[in-house]
Design a protein around this motif. Structure first.
Motif, PDB file in Angstrom:
ATOM      1  N   THR A   1       0.872  -1.180   0.000  1.00 57.28           N
ATOM      2  CA  THR A   1       0.000   0.000   0.000  1.00 57.28           C
ATOM      3  C   THR A   1       0.906   1.226   0.000  1.00 57.28           C
ATOM      4  O   THR A   1       2.109   1.128   0.245  1.00 57.28           O
ATOM      5  N   SER A   2       0.328   2.375  -0.269  1.00 52.00           N
ATOM      6  CA  SER A   2       1.195   3.550  -0.317  1.00 52.00           C
ATOM      7  C   SER A   2       0.681   4.711   0.520  1.00 52.00           C
ATOM      8  O   SER A   2       1.434   5.624   0.835  1.00 52.00           O
ATOM      9  N   ARG A   3      -0.580   4.715   0.901  1.00 55.07           N
ATOM     10  CA  ARG A   3      -1.126   5.895   1.547  1.00 55.07           C
ATOM     11  C   ARG A   3      -1.787   5.604   2.896  1.00 55.07           C
ATOM     12  O   ARG A   3      -1.675   6.388   3.832  1.00 55.07           O
ATOM     13  N   VAL A   4      -2.501   4.467   2.999  1.00 51.02           N
ATOM     14  CA  VAL A   4      -3.254   4.211   4.229  1.00 51.02           C
ATOM     15  C   VAL A   4      -2.322   4.114   5.431  1.00 51.02           C
ATOM     16  O   VAL A   4      -1.208   3.586   5.329  1.00 51.02           O
ATOM     17  N   ARG A   5      -2.803   4.638   6.564  1.00 48.40           N
ATOM     18  CA  ARG A   5      -2.054   4.427   7.800  1.00 48.40           C
ATOM     19  C   ARG A   5      -2.240   2.985   8.232  1.00 48.40           C
ATOM     20  O   ARG A   5      -3.247   2.356   7.903  1.00 48.40           O
ATOM     21  N   LEU A   6      -1.241   2.451   8.977  1.00 47.53           N
ATOM     22  CA  LEU A   6      -1.247   1.054   9.400  1.00 47.53           C
ATOM     23  C   LEU A   6      -1.351   1.016  10.915  1.00 47.53           C
ATOM     24  O   LEU A   6      -0.436   1.461  11.617  1.00 47.53           O
ATOM     25  N   GLY A   7      -2.500   0.526  11.421  1.00 48.53           N
ATOM     26  CA  GLY A   7      -2.734   0.570  12.856  1.00 48.53           C
ATOM     27  C   GLY A   7      -2.717  -0.806  13.480  1.00 48.53           C
ATOM     28  O   GLY A   7      -3.216  -1.764  12.901  1.00 48.53           O
ATOM     29  N   VAL A   8      -2.118  -0.904  14.676  1.00 49.42           N
ATOM     30  CA  VAL A   8      -2.263  -2.124  15.462  1.00 49.42           C
ATOM     31  C   VAL A   8      -3.162  -1.770  16.641  1.00 49.42           C
ATOM     32  O   VAL A   8      -2.909  -0.837  17.378  1.00 49.42           O
ATOM     33  N   GLY A   9      -4.291  -2.491  16.702  1.00 53.88           N
ATOM     34  CA  GLY A   9      -5.305  -2.109  17.700  1.00 53.88           C
ATOM     35  C   GLY A   9      -5.786  -3.324  18.496  1.00 53.88           C
ATOM     36  O   GLY A   9      -6.780  -3.858  18.119  1.00 53.88           O
ATOM     37  N   VAL A  10      -5.140  -3.694  19.488  1.00 52.92           N
ATOM     38  CA  VAL A  10      -3.961  -3.159  20.111  1.00 52.92           C
ATOM     39  C   VAL A  10      -2.941  -4.247  20.418  1.00 52.92           C
ATOM     40  O   VAL A  10      -3.306  -5.406  20.555  1.00 52.92           O
ATOM     41  N   ILE A  11      -1.667  -3.836  20.477  1.00 55.70           N
ATOM     42  CA  ILE A  11      -0.603  -4.744  20.913  1.00 55.70           C
ATOM     43  C   ILE A  11      -0.797  -5.054  22.396  1.00 55.70           C
ATOM     44  O   ILE A  11      -0.993  -4.144  23.207  1.00 55.70           O
ATOM     45  N   VAL A  12      -0.762  -6.334  22.748  1.00 58.58           N
ATOM     46  CA  VAL A  12      -0.848  -6.715  24.157  1.00 58.58           C
ATOM     47  C   VAL A  12       0.549  -6.540  24.764  1.00 58.58           C
ATOM     48  O   VAL A  12       1.428  -7.379  24.629  1.00 58.58           O
ATOM     49  N   MET A  13       0.753  -5.394  25.413  1.00 62.28           N
ATOM     50  CA  MET A  13       2.102  -4.972  25.805  1.00 62.28           C
ATOM     51  C   MET A  13       2.842  -5.933  26.725  1.00 62.28           C
ATOM     52  O   MET A  13       4.039  -6.173  26.525  1.00 62.28           O
ATOM     53  N   PRO A  14       2.168  -6.500  27.772  1.00 59.63           N
ATOM     54  CA  PRO A  14       2.943  -7.328  28.715  1.00 59.63           C
ATOM     55  C   PRO A  14       3.541  -8.575  28.071  1.00 59.63           C
ATOM     56  O   PRO A  14       4.435  -9.201  28.642  1.00 59.63           O
ATOM     57  N   GLN A  15       3.052  -8.920  26.864  1.00 54.54           N
ATOM     58  CA  GLN A  15       3.503 -10.151  26.214  1.00 54.54           C
ATOM     59  C   GLN A  15       4.723  -9.962  25.327  1.00 54.54           C
ATOM     60  O   GLN A  15       5.193 -10.909  24.709  1.00 54.54           O
ATOM     61  N   ARG A  16       5.216  -8.727  25.225  1.00 56.70           N
ATOM     62  CA  ARG A  16       6.277  -8.471  24.244  1.00 56.70           C
ATOM     63  C   ARG A  16       7.458  -7.794  24.928  1.00 56.70           C
ATOM     64  O   ARG A  16       7.286  -6.762  25.579  1.00 56.70           O
ATOM     65  N   HIS A  17       8.668  -8.333  24.702  1.00 54.16           N
ATOM     66  CA  HIS A  17       9.838  -7.656  25.268  1.00 54.16           C
ATOM     67  C   HIS A  17       9.990  -6.297  24.598  1.00 54.16           C
ATOM     68  O   HIS A  17      10.030  -6.207  23.367  1.00 54.16           O
ATOM     69  N   PRO A  18      10.056  -5.212  25.381  1.00 59.74           N
ATOM     70  CA  PRO A  18      10.004  -3.883  24.778  1.00 59.74           C
ATOM     71  C   PRO A  18      11.165  -3.546  23.854  1.00 59.74           C
ATOM     72  O   PRO A  18      10.995  -2.760  22.922  1.00 59.74           O
ATOM     73  N   LEU A  19      12.324  -4.136  24.086  1.00 61.39           N
ATOM     74  CA  LEU A  19      13.467  -3.842  23.222  1.00 61.39           C
ATOM     75  C   LEU A  19      13.232  -4.434  21.828  1.00 61.39           C
ATOM     76  O   LEU A  19      13.499  -3.794  20.806  1.00 61.39           O
ATOM     77  N   LEU A  20      12.708  -5.644  21.808  1.00 67.05           N
ATOM     78  CA  LEU A  20      12.376  -6.295  20.540  1.00 67.05           C
ATOM     79  C   LEU A  20      11.184  -5.597  19.886  1.00 67.05           C
ATOM     80  O   LEU A  20      11.185  -5.338  18.679  1.00 67.05           O
ATOM     81  N   LEU A  21      10.195  -5.269  20.697  1.00 64.24           N
ATOM     82  CA  LEU A  21       9.002  -4.611  20.147  1.00 64.24           C
ATOM     83  C   LEU A  21       9.348  -3.261  19.524  1.00 64.24           C
ATOM     84  O   LEU A  21       8.864  -2.921  18.443  1.00 64.24           O
ATOM     85  N   ALA A  22      10.213  -2.490  20.187  1.00 60.28           N
ATOM     86  CA  ALA A  22      10.611  -1.192  19.638  1.00 60.28           C
ATOM     87  C   ALA A  22      11.226  -1.372  18.255  1.00 60.28           C
ATOM     88  O   ALA A  22      10.940  -0.617  17.323  1.00 60.28           O
TER      89      ALA A  22
END
Lengths: 287, 227
Positions: A76-97
């Motif tokens: 795609t070239s224009r649409v915004r890409l949303g994650v609704g929502v990432i389950v934060m406690p399940q993801r290591h923040p360094l990897l997620l970033a």
């Protein structure tokens, strides 16, 4: 309302859309029809047997959220890409970033970063978190990700994660990072959105639910300190009703900024296509 | 059997710009490269702990450092995580109990298109890595070695193969190497004669405009399909 109601297409990574051909076709169709964004949800693994979540049969195909968005960034070239929502406690923040940055870079700065605390105990526990620490982990991980994205301070010390003198490059295209949207239905979620996020996300709500929650948020806003750089709280709702022009106007009148529409039948070969076309022709740009 | 050529490192440096990345990937596909590879460092140390050859401020898209693990437990974690993933990909047994991770009755769908899973290639240059590749990998990968070193490593792997049991379903161990010398037809043939299945080329100087593009075309016209 001065602002134009924006439309997103939600759940594009599930059911039939877990097939790359259908995923690509529907996302491009939505882009052509005037949708402002496409959205994916986040479940890594779902419980079977007695612990099954009724709305989320574990057999339903679903792609990993950020990997799916990365694919969509390429086609795609224009649409915004949303994650609704990432389950934060399940993801290591360094990897997620790193993953979030990658999607933001590959999409030319189109990522919207939705976050939530999660609610499926078996899934949280399988990934090293728990119902008891999910709120604390969410706040800490968000602060950690923002530290990674801060040019000046690539160090972080929290209760669950800590590092110093580690660097990630590139940085996201959007500065200081992609907009953060908090999802949930609790005072804690509303407070988190007001104090830490650019937007708020309500999933599978009616007009009535939305009106009552937005009132609550307004109440809380009087006490909560909102940093000026976050701007106005942008409200995104996945409505439970079928959307026509009248319903869309009623959401806009409540102060909603974006409707993220979830096709009710994700497995049908035509339902999502028909929804995209109908909404594009009769609703988008008219509210 | 023809020697396969892969291209490594397309996700680093100037390639992190999406248009450049796509253009070069397409060029490599057309030139006859069999595969494109990326490395993995989530974040890199800088200052006194910086790794030679991996400057932290060179832009990288995907990227290793202790994210809750340690140098002491990395081998045990690797073995356990691999077993856990195979459990997830096994239709009948989505449960796993290990020292580091456990889950019970949780399901992931869809399953990978490749059954039972995408080929697993174990990288490293230690007897532990060779053993891991023999007992649990479809393939083995080693980075940056010359023909002489490659001959030694493959000799060591063959020796270890006599001592460790390789499950029949893993098939023949597929060997992928990144050569440290510039590759010409003669060098490529020497690697193939050693029993190498795929050369994963890592062009050193990709900064200047057009350099990598010329490299891809040259490999395509002089090496691919000729060994």
């Amino acid at each position: 309302m001065a602002n134009v109601l924006k439309f997103g297409l939600f759940g594009v990574h599930r059911g039939k859309m877990a097939e790359p051909e259908a995923l690509g076709r529907r996302a491009r169709l939505a882009e052509a029809a005037g949708f402002e964004s496409v959205w994916v949800g986040d479940h890594i693994s779902l419980p079977m047997g007695e612990a099954t979540v009724p709305a989320y049969p574990p057999e339903q195909p679903r792609l990993e959220a950020l990997t799916a968005l990365s694919y969509l960034a390429g086609i795609t070239s224009r649409v915004r890409l949303g994650v609704g929502v990432i389950v934060m406690p399940q993801r290591h923040p360094l990897l997620l970033a790193k993953q979030l940055t990658t999607v933001d870079v590959l999409s030319g700065g189109r990522l919207i970063f939705g976050i939530g605390v999660g609610y499926v105990p078996a899934e949280l526990e399988a990934l090293g978190a728990s119902m008891a620490d999910r709120g604390a982990r969410t706040d800490e991980y968000l602060a950690a990700i923002r530290a990674v994205w801060d040019e000046a301070a690539p160090a972080f010390t929290g209760r669950h994660v800590a590092w110093s003198d580690l660097m990630q490059r590139p940085l996201p295209i959007q500065k200081p990072g992609p907009p953060v949207v908090v999802g949930g239905r609790s005072k804690a979620a509303y407070r988190r959105a007001l104090t830490l996020a650019h937007g708020f996300f309500g999933h599978n709500w009616t007009l009535e639910d939305t009106a009552s929650v937005l009132n609550e948020i307004q109440e809380l806003a009087r006490q909560a300190e909102r940093p000026a750089e976050l701007g106005e709280l942008e409200i995104t709702i996945t409505p439970r009703e079928a959307i026509d022009l009248d319903t869309a106007r009623r959401y806009a009148d409540l102060g909603v900024h974006r409707l993220a529409l979830l096709p009710r039948d994700l497995d049908s070969p035509t339902f999502a296509e028909e929804l995209i076309e109908r909404v594009g022709e009769t609703v988008i740009g008219r509210v | 059997m023809a020697l396969a050529f892969g291209l490594f490192g397309l996700h680093r440096g100037v390639n992190t710009e999406p248009e450049t990345l796509v253009r070069r990937a397409e060029l490599a596909e057309v030139a006859g490269f069999e595969s494109l590879w990326v490395g993995d460092h989530v974040t890199l140390p800088y200052g006194e702990q910086a790794l030679p050859g991996n400057p932290a401020d060179q832009p990288r898209l995907e990227v290793v450092v202790a994210l809750g693990a340690s140098l002491a437990d990395r081998g045990a974690r690797t073995d356990e995580y691999l077993a856990a993933m195979r459990a997830i990909w096994d239709e009948s047994a989505p449960s796993f109990a290990g020292q580091f991770v456990s889950f019970d009755e949780v399901m992931q769908r869809p399953l990978p298109v490749q059954r039972p899973n995408p080929p697993i290639v174990v990288g490293g240059s230690s007897p532990a890595a060779y053993r891991r590749a023999i007992v649990s990998g479809n393939g083995f990968y080693a980075s940056r070695m010359n023909v002489e070193r490659a001959a030694e490593v493959l000799g060591e792997i063959r020796k270890l193969s006599g001592r460790h049991e390789r499950p029949a379903e893993l098939g023949e161990l597929e060997i992928t190497l990144t050569p440290s010398e510039e590759i010409d037809l003669d060098t490529a043939r020497r690697y193939a004669d050693l029993g190498v299945h795929r050369l994963l080329l890592w062009p050193h100087d990709v900064g200047e405009a057009g350099t990598l593009e010329r490299y891809i075309e040259t490999v395509g016209s002089t090496l691919i399909g000729k060994v």
